[in-house]
Enzyme design. Structure first.
Site: not given
Ligand code: GLU
Length: 483
Positions: A259-263
């Site tokens: 997800s966006k958390r991973h970049g």
């Protein structure tokens, strides 16, 4: 040899919903379809599933098309290229869907449902409360024609639901996951046409895959649970089912769903950061598929040659940014200098030193690129890497005290005296190599003070590169300013 001939020609599709940018997961699905199609000398269709009217946009469609093209994925049929099974946007196919809906209504496989949102929400609450499986109760299943007419005459807009038979064991023979069974009793009668007349995904996808003669449905694992519903529709319409291959989730390095958390999650973000399409292509291919040999750097042709669904893994793929970075650096190293130089210009234009870079001689510009090439992970890194060549030196106290020593100053003076009017990289190398001997000093008392005086930094580009890019007048200027 291809397993295909004549009638059995492979036909696959990538069917994105244009509700946002193309994400890494979508790109991987597109890629696996592309690889399978090309490996089998089959056909790839690009279809746009835009039945979510509120969230779909032409702008997203454009971005998806651009992302695919950038990656080097081409299609043979579909939006932009046309074909004999179009149109290829679902909102342009409503007549087709309605024809099949009528057929299902007539055969009793589907029925009109007048339940309102509120009634359905209430029903769900009760089911949740009782700990039951949440599924439509079937309230409108048995409306008589009169009851239906009555509701229609009141102006109520019905949805159309598919009548799911109870107690059916539905088996998806998945090419990646093997046989996966579903109990139809756990599937409520589901909506195939919304009250505004727009079909739902599960219905439209079956009609399109059938009408477009798709032989293999290769898509993300998250759609596996939709497949039993789709099987029911295939059966009710008497359609032959295609083969299915559901490819695993992509997880972040912490093993949570990517997800966006991973970049960065969209293809365009990688493009903007300066990843090369060949590297991203290679990387995505390895997300869930593995070649037979050890070699991981594989170009498009090689991947196509080797690709097979048999070697697609069942377990989730982990998105390893380090690996992408490594691959990207490898692809950058392999670019011819001239070409790389051109590719770097848009990034260099954002550097405060661009006005100087822009006016470098072509040959000197190439020396600059050669000097930094091996230090680039992404094209965007070029902005950082050219700094030592152009930034004004800053000296810390320690450096100043080293450079202040009289014998160092004398060496620097002699060095500038020996500088020729100009030199190319080879000449600069020869000059540097001969310098200790010419000055009758050990190498370490020559090279380090020169480097420090020019950049203020004990590390950095090799001196001959620095000399050529900085240019002789600038070298003289820096050293005389210091002395
Ligand atoms: N439109 C669906 C999606 O974007 C495609 C699912 C499918 O390939 O059947 O997830």
């Amino acid at each position: 040899m291809s397993i295909n001939s004549g009638m059995n020609k492979v036909k696959v599709r990538f069917a994105p919903s244009p509700t946002g940018p193309l994400h890494i997961g979508g790109a991987r699905s597109a890629l696996f379809n592309y690889l399978f199609a090309r490996n089998q000398q089959g056909t790839l269709v690009l279809r746009i599933e835009d039945t979510d009217l509120e969230r779909s946009s032409l702008e997203s469609e454009r971005e998806i098309v651009e992302s695919l093209s950038w990656l080097g994925i081409s299609w043979d049929e579909g939006i932009d290229v046309g074909g004999s099974n179009g149109p290829y946007r679902q909102t342009e196919r409503l007549d087709t869907y309605h024809r099949y809906v009528d057929q299902l209504l007539r055969s009793g496989h589907a029925y009109h449902c007048f339940c309102t949102e509120e009634e359905l929400a209430e029903e769900r609450q009760v089911m949740l409360y009782k700990g039951q499986i949440v599924a439509y109760s079937g309230k409108c299943r048995h409306l008589t024609p009169e009851e239906r007419e009555e509701k229609l005459s009141q102006g109520l807009l019905p949805t159309v639901r598919f009548r799911v038979p109870a107690g059916d064991n539905l088996v998806v023979n998945d090419l990646v996951r093997g046989a996966v069974s579903f109990d139809s009793s756990e599937i409520g009668d589901f909506i195939i046409v919304k009250s505004d007349g727009i079909p739902t995904y599960n219905f439209a996808v079956v009609i399109d895959d059938h009408d477009m003669k798709i032989t293999h449905v290769i898509r993300a694992e998250e759609h596996l649970s939709n497949t039993p519903r789709q099987l029911l529709i295939y059966r009710a319409l008497g359609f032959k089912t295609p083969e299915f291959a559901h490819i695993s989730l992509i997880l972040g390095s912490d093993r949570q769903k990517m997800s966006k958390r991973h970049g960065a999650t969209s293809v365009m973000q990688y493009r903007q950061a300066g990843y090369l399409p060949e590297a991203v292509f290679n990387f995505l291919a390895l997300l869930g598929w593995s070649p037979e040999g050890e070699q991981e750097i594989l170009d498009q042709d090689e991947i196509i040659k080797q690709f097979s669904l048999q070697r697609v893994a069942k377990n989730p793929a982990v998105f390893d940014l380090e690996k992408l970075n490594w691959l990207n650096a490898q692809y950058i190293k392999r670019k011819p200098l001239k070409h790389l130089g051109e590719m770097l210009k848009p990034y260099l234009q954002t550097s405060p030193f661009w006005p100087r870079v822009e006016h470098l001689d072509e040959a000197v510009y190439e020396v600059l690129i050669e000097a930094i090439r091996d230090r680039l992970v992404c094209l965007g890194d070029v902005v950082r890497e050219i700094e030592p060549f152009f930034a004004d030196p800053r000296y810390d106290a320690d450096t100043i005290s080293q450079l202040e020593q009289p014998e160092v100053r004398e060496m620097l003076r002699l060095f500038t005296e020996r500088l020729p009017e100009r030199f190319d990289l080879d000449q600069a190398r020869i000059f540097m190599k001969g310098l200790p001997k010419a000055l009758q000093l050990p190498a370490k008392r020559v090279y380090m003070p020169i480097r420090l005086s020019l950049t203020g930094n004990p590390h950095g580009p090799e001196l001959p590169y620095l000399f050529v890019v900085m240019g002789i007048p600038e070298i003289r200027r820096r050293i005389s300013a210091l002395i």
